[in-house]
Design an enzyme around this catalytic site. Sequence first.
Site, PDB file in Angstrom:
ATOM      1  N   ASP A  45      -6.101  10.778   0.115  1.00 57.17           N
ATOM      2  CA  ASP A  45      -5.193  10.800  -1.031  1.00 57.17           C
ATOM      3  C   ASP A  45      -5.996  11.042  -2.306  1.00 57.17           C
ATOM      4  OD1 ASP A  45      -2.331  10.057  -2.035  1.00 57.17           O
ATOM      5  OD2 ASP A  45      -3.730   9.022  -3.362  1.00 57.17           O
ATOM      6  N   TYR A  50      -8.647  12.014 -10.435  1.00 53.37           N
ATOM      7  CA  TYR A  50      -9.711  11.173  -9.875  1.00 53.37           C
ATOM      8  C   TYR A  50     -11.090  11.806 -10.085  1.00 53.37           C
ATOM      9  CZ  TYR A  50      -5.651   9.030  -7.606  1.00 53.37           C
ATOM     10  OH  TYR A  50      -4.421   8.447  -7.370  1.00 53.37           O
ATOM     11  N   LYS A  79      -2.502  15.727  -6.307  1.00 55.80           N
ATOM     12  CA  LYS A  79      -1.423  15.479  -7.272  1.00 55.80           C
ATOM     13  C   LYS A  79      -1.613  16.325  -8.520  1.00 55.80           C
ATOM     14  CE  LYS A  79      -1.537  10.692  -5.672  1.00 55.80           C
ATOM     15  NZ  LYS A  79      -2.938  10.281  -5.566  1.00 55.80           N
ATOM     16  N   HIS A 112       2.234  13.606 -10.150  1.00 52.35           N
ATOM     17  CA  HIS A 112       1.537  12.311 -10.215  1.00 52.35           C
ATOM     18  C   HIS A 112       2.332  11.269 -11.018  1.00 52.35           C
ATOM     19  CE1 HIS A 112      -2.807  10.565 -10.158  1.00 52.35           C
ATOM     20  NE2 HIS A 112      -1.938   9.595 -10.118  1.00 52.35           N
ATOM     21  N   SER A 216      -2.224  -1.646  -2.479  1.00 51.93           N
ATOM     22  CA  SER A 216      -1.683  -2.628  -1.520  1.00 51.93           C
ATOM     23  C   SER A 216      -2.252  -4.024  -1.712  1.00 51.93           C
ATOM     24  CB  SER A 216      -2.000  -2.189  -0.084  1.00 51.93           C
ATOM     25  OG  SER A 216      -1.522  -0.912   0.166  1.00 51.93           O
ATOM     26  N   GLY A 218      -2.766  -5.462  -4.596  1.00 51.21           N
ATOM     27  CA  GLY A 218      -2.317  -6.051  -5.847  1.00 51.21           C
ATOM     28  C   GLY A 218      -3.243  -5.763  -7.002  1.00 51.21           C
ATOM     29  N   LEU A 220      -6.249  -6.084  -7.734  1.00 54.13           N
ATOM     30  CA  LEU A 220      -7.692  -5.877  -7.594  1.00 54.13           C
ATOM     31  C   LEU A 220      -8.259  -4.714  -8.417  1.00 54.13           C
ATOM     32  CD1 LEU A 220      -9.051  -7.899  -5.856  1.00 54.13           C
ATOM     33  CD2 LEU A 220      -9.272  -6.195  -4.064  1.00 54.13           C
ATOM     34  N   PHE A 222      -7.132  -3.135 -10.862  1.00 54.78           N
ATOM     35  CA  PHE A 222      -6.931  -3.178 -12.308  1.00 54.78           C
ATOM     36  C   PHE A 222      -7.760  -4.273 -12.955  1.00 54.78           C
ATOM     37  CE2 PHE A 222      -3.653  -0.882 -10.255  1.00 54.78           C
ATOM     38  CZ  PHE A 222      -3.602   0.267 -11.023  1.00 54.78           C
ATOM     39  N   GLU A 224     -10.692  -5.026 -11.680  1.00 57.50           N
ATOM     40  CA  GLU A 224     -11.984  -4.368 -11.568  1.00 57.50           C
ATOM     41  C   GLU A 224     -12.242  -3.486 -12.801  1.00 57.50           C
ATOM     42  OE1 GLU A 224     -13.545  -2.044  -7.585  1.00 57.50           O
ATOM     43  OE2 GLU A 224     -11.657  -1.457  -8.416  1.00 57.50           O
ATOM     44  N   PRO A 275     -18.677   0.491   3.501  1.00 57.14           N
ATOM     45  CA  PRO A 275     -18.554   1.045   4.858  1.00 57.14           C
ATOM     46  C   PRO A 275     -18.053   0.030   5.873  1.00 57.14           C
ATOM     47  CG  PRO A 275     -20.779   1.431   3.944  1.00 57.14           C
ATOM     48  CD  PRO A 275     -20.034   0.585   2.948  1.00 57.14           C
ATOM     49  N   ARG A 277     -15.749  -2.020   5.515  1.00 57.48           N
ATOM     50  CA  ARG A 277     -14.293  -2.208   5.433  1.00 57.48           C
ATOM     51  C   ARG A 277     -13.491  -1.006   5.927  1.00 57.48           C
ATOM     52  NH1 ARG A 277     -14.696  -4.688  -0.605  1.00 57.48           N
ATOM     53  NH2 ARG A 277     -15.237  -6.814  -0.001  1.00 57.48           N
ATOM     54  N   ASN A 281      -9.614  -1.487   7.284  1.00 56.59           N
ATOM     55  CA  ASN A 281      -8.445  -0.981   6.558  1.00 56.59           C
ATOM     56  C   ASN A 281      -7.670   0.082   7.324  1.00 56.59           C
ATOM     57  OD1 ASN A 281      -9.251  -2.647   4.522  1.00 56.59           O
ATOM     58  ND2 ASN A 281      -9.848  -1.028   3.087  1.00 56.59           N
TER      59      ASN A 281
HETATM   60  N1  LIG Z   1      -0.092   7.670  -7.535  1.00 59.88           N
HETATM   61  C1  LIG Z   1      -0.721   6.852  -8.363  1.00 59.88           C
HETATM   62  O1  LIG Z   1      -0.469   6.796  -9.567  1.00 59.88           O
HETATM   63  C2  LIG Z   1      -1.759   5.951  -7.825  1.00 59.88           C
HETATM   64  C3  LIG Z   1      -2.306   6.194  -6.602  1.00 59.88           C
HETATM   65  N2  LIG Z   1      -3.258   5.367  -6.091  1.00 59.88           N
HETATM   66  C4  LIG Z   1      -3.832   5.726  -4.781  1.00 59.88           C
HETATM   67  O2  LIG Z   1      -3.854   4.570  -3.954  1.00 59.88           O
HETATM   68  C5  LIG Z   1      -5.177   4.292  -3.546  1.00 59.88           C
HETATM   69  C6  LIG Z   1      -5.354   2.796  -3.344  1.00 59.88           C
HETATM   70  O3  LIG Z   1      -5.035   2.078  -4.514  1.00 59.88           O
HETATM   71  P1  LIG Z   1      -6.119   1.267  -5.359  1.00 59.88           P
HETATM   72  O4  LIG Z   1      -5.523   0.851  -6.615  1.00 59.88           O
HETATM   73  O5  LIG Z   1      -7.378   2.025  -5.335  1.00 59.88           O
HETATM   74  O6  LIG Z   1      -6.251  -0.075  -4.625  1.00 59.88           O
HETATM   75  P2  LIG Z   1      -6.420  -0.807  -3.276  1.00 59.88           P
HETATM   76  O7  LIG Z   1      -5.264  -1.730  -3.192  1.00 59.88           O
HETATM   77  O8  LIG Z   1      -6.717   0.090  -2.171  1.00 59.88           O
HETATM   78  O9  LIG Z   1      -7.660  -1.729  -3.626  1.00 59.88           O
HETATM   79  C7  LIG Z   1      -8.931  -1.238  -3.844  1.00 59.88           C
HETATM   80  C8  LIG Z   1      -9.806  -2.429  -4.174  1.00 59.88           C
HETATM   81  O10 LIG Z   1      -9.819  -3.333  -3.058  1.00 59.88           O
HETATM   82  C9  LIG Z   1     -11.144  -3.501  -2.561  1.00 59.88           C
HETATM   83  N3  LIG Z   1     -11.014  -3.533  -1.090  1.00 59.88           N
HETATM   84  C10 LIG Z   1     -10.684  -2.518  -0.285  1.00 59.88           C
HETATM   85  N4  LIG Z   1     -10.600  -2.913   0.989  1.00 59.88           N
HETATM   86  C11 LIG Z   1     -10.899  -4.232   1.001  1.00 59.88           C
HETATM   87  C12 LIG Z   1     -10.971  -5.204   2.024  1.00 59.88           C
HETATM   88  N5  LIG Z   1     -10.720  -4.892   3.288  1.00 59.88           N
HETATM   89  N6  LIG Z   1     -11.328  -6.466   1.672  1.00 59.88           N
HETATM   90  C13 LIG Z   1     -11.588  -6.796   0.390  1.00 59.88           C
HETATM   91  N7  LIG Z   1     -11.511  -5.909  -0.631  1.00 59.88           N
HETATM   92  C14 LIG Z   1     -11.167  -4.637  -0.335  1.00 59.88           C
HETATM   93  C15 LIG Z   1     -11.898  -2.308  -3.066  1.00 59.88           C
HETATM   94  O11 LIG Z   1     -13.255  -2.614  -3.223  1.00 59.88           O
HETATM   95  P3  LIG Z   1     -14.403  -1.865  -2.350  1.00 59.88           P
HETATM   96  O12 LIG Z   1     -14.289  -0.407  -2.648  1.00 59.88           O
HETATM   97  O13 LIG Z   1     -15.652  -2.498  -2.834  1.00 59.88           O
HETATM   98  O14 LIG Z   1     -14.096  -2.199  -0.901  1.00 59.88           O
HETATM   99  C16 LIG Z   1     -11.237  -2.063  -4.417  1.00 59.88           C
HETATM  100  O15 LIG Z   1     -11.716  -3.011  -5.357  1.00 59.88           O
HETATM  101  C17 LIG Z   1      -6.026   4.917  -4.650  1.00 59.88           C
HETATM  102  O16 LIG Z   1      -7.360   5.101  -4.275  1.00 59.88           O
HETATM  103  C18 LIG Z   1      -5.272   6.194  -4.905  1.00 59.88           C
HETATM  104  O17 LIG Z   1      -5.559   7.154  -3.902  1.00 59.88           O
HETATM  105  C19 LIG Z   1      -3.657   4.243  -6.757  1.00 59.88           C
HETATM  106  C20 LIG Z   1      -3.150   3.939  -7.988  1.00 59.88           C
HETATM  107  C21 LIG Z   1      -2.157   4.788  -8.620  1.00 59.88           C
HETATM  108  O1  LIG Z   2      -3.637   7.425  -9.769  1.00 61.71           O
HETATM  109  C1  LIG Z   2      -4.192   6.813 -10.673  1.00 61.71           C
HETATM  110  C2  LIG Z   2      -4.350   5.393 -10.672  1.00 61.71           C
HETATM  111  O2  LIG Z   2      -3.801   4.855 -11.809  1.00 61.71           O
HETATM  112  C3  LIG Z   2      -4.407   5.327 -12.965  1.00 61.71           C
HETATM  113  C4  LIG Z   2      -3.845   4.601 -14.124  1.00 61.71           C
HETATM  114  O3  LIG Z   2      -2.521   4.886 -14.362  1.00 61.71           O
HETATM  115  C5  LIG Z   2      -4.167   6.779 -13.097  1.00 61.71           C
HETATM  116  O4  LIG Z   2      -4.797   7.273 -14.216  1.00 61.71           O
HETATM  117  C6  LIG Z   2      -4.705   7.427 -11.877  1.00 61.71           C
HETATM  118  O5  LIG Z   2      -4.415   8.753 -11.898  1.00 61.71           O
END
Ligand SMILES: NC(=O)C1=CN([C@@H]2O[C@H](COP(=O)(O)OP(=O)(O)OC[C@H]3O[C@@H](n4cnc5c(N)ncnc54)[C@H](OP(=O)(O)O)[C@@H]3O)[C@@H](O)[C@H]2O)C=CC1
Ligand SMILES: O=C1CO[C@H](CO)[C@@H](O)[C@@H]1O
Length: 320
Positions: A45, A50, A79, A112, A216, A218, A220, A222, A224, A275, A277, A281
């Site tokens: 994704d 990004y 996107k 997006h 998924s 929550g 985390l 944000f 971070e 790696p 995780r 996941n």
């Molecule tokens: N359409 C949109 O606007 C958006 C799309 N997205 C998409 O969704 C994806 C996932 O969402 P995102 O917000 O990144 O968040 P996630 O809910 O996937 O959480 C990511 C965070 O969780 C940590 N993490 C991952 N796996 C584990 C685990 N098994 N145990 C403990 N911690 C864990 C990661 O750290 P670490 O890397 O250190 O494991 C990172 O800090 C994005 O990468 C993107 O592709 C996200 C936001 C907005």
């Molecule tokens: O998908 C995404 C995650 O959320 C961010 C904040 O809105 C976006 O900027 C990014 O494109």
Amino acid sequence: MSEVPTIKLNNGREIPQVGFGLWKVTEDTANVVYEAIKAGYRLFDGAFDYGNEKEAGKGVKKAIDEGIVKREDLVIVSKLWNTFHEKERVEPIVRQQLEWWGIEYFDVFYIHFPVALQYVDPKDSYPSGWNTLDGKVVESKASIQETWQAVEHLVDIGLAKSIGISNFQGSLIIDLLRYARIRPALLQVEIHPYLSQEELVTFAQKEGIAVTGYSSFGPLSFVELKWIKAIDCPKLFEHEVITKLASKYQKTPAQILLRWATSRGLAVIPKTTDPKRLAENLYFNDFKLTGEEVSKITGLNRNIRFNNPPDYLGTLHIFA
Ligand SMILES: NC(=O)C1=CN([C@@H]2O[C@H](COP(=O)(O)OP(=O)(O)OC[C@H]3O[C@@H](n4cnc5c(N)ncnc54)[C@H](OP(=O)(O)O)[C@@H]3O)[C@@H](O)[C@H]2O)C=CC1
Ligand SMILES: O=C1CO[C@H](CO)[C@@H](O)[C@@H]1O
């Protein structure tokens, strides 16, 4: 290891129910993607925003060159960023994104955000992010109808197999369905137990639109990024409801959160650069939560949206 289930889209295509999210993968992206493919991930994704599509494409190429996968085994998702909503901007930026990935078509291509911002040349400012001009958000006049029609055209000319919408809410989707020549195959929105999105999910699924939940875990991501003000809610990984189920099923809290989502028929795209995780996941669908347990997790809902641009931009009340 259990199989990764698939989801059937309204155009007959199938995608894995679990994929890999590329937001915030900023270092060593090619290797992260290559290792994820080796671990079994088939859906990636991505997004213009990004800033890592070129690097991600290198990881894909390496895996294909080594015969680990074929292009058709992969589901590459991207996107349209907000600065390319005007109809004449869509095809050129998609061609550019495809070139970065080193592929001929996207399996899924989303709008997006339902927010049109003033065009910024990606050469001058890449990735452009939210703050398009001198740190200010400047809107453009392109309507969603104009942008959706340009995205539909991507299917006509073979640049996208399926098209979708992200961060769209109910009334906007109802409107889009009035004029869509090609119905959205997917809706991607924030979903976790603090934002369970029950009505939106029920509505989309009833309309035959598959739903992907992002973030998924929550808050985390944000937290971070220090993008959110402190919100008074326990981390989901430490929430009693989640940790008790993790002990019961001998799974991690992350796997309980992901399984809750897939139990609702949602696709998920967790991101990790750890790696250890990767497998955690991806392979978690080998147990069943009871209906009561799913409802109990859903009951944690507080309608808290962490990815709410007005919170960190101080403007653009797009989700209200
Ligand atoms: N359409 C949109 O606007 C958006 C799309 N997205 C998409 O969704 C994806 C996932 O969402 P995102 O917000 O990144 O968040 P996630 O809910 O996937 O959480 C990511 C965070 O969780 C940590 N993490 C991952 N796996 C584990 C685990 N098994 N145990 C403990 N911690 C864990 C990661 O750290 P670490 O890397 O250190 O494991 C990172 O800090 C994005 O990468 C993107 O592709 C996200 C936001 C907005
Ligand atoms: O998908 C995404 C995650 O959320 C961010 C904040 O809105 C976006 O900027 C990014 O494109």
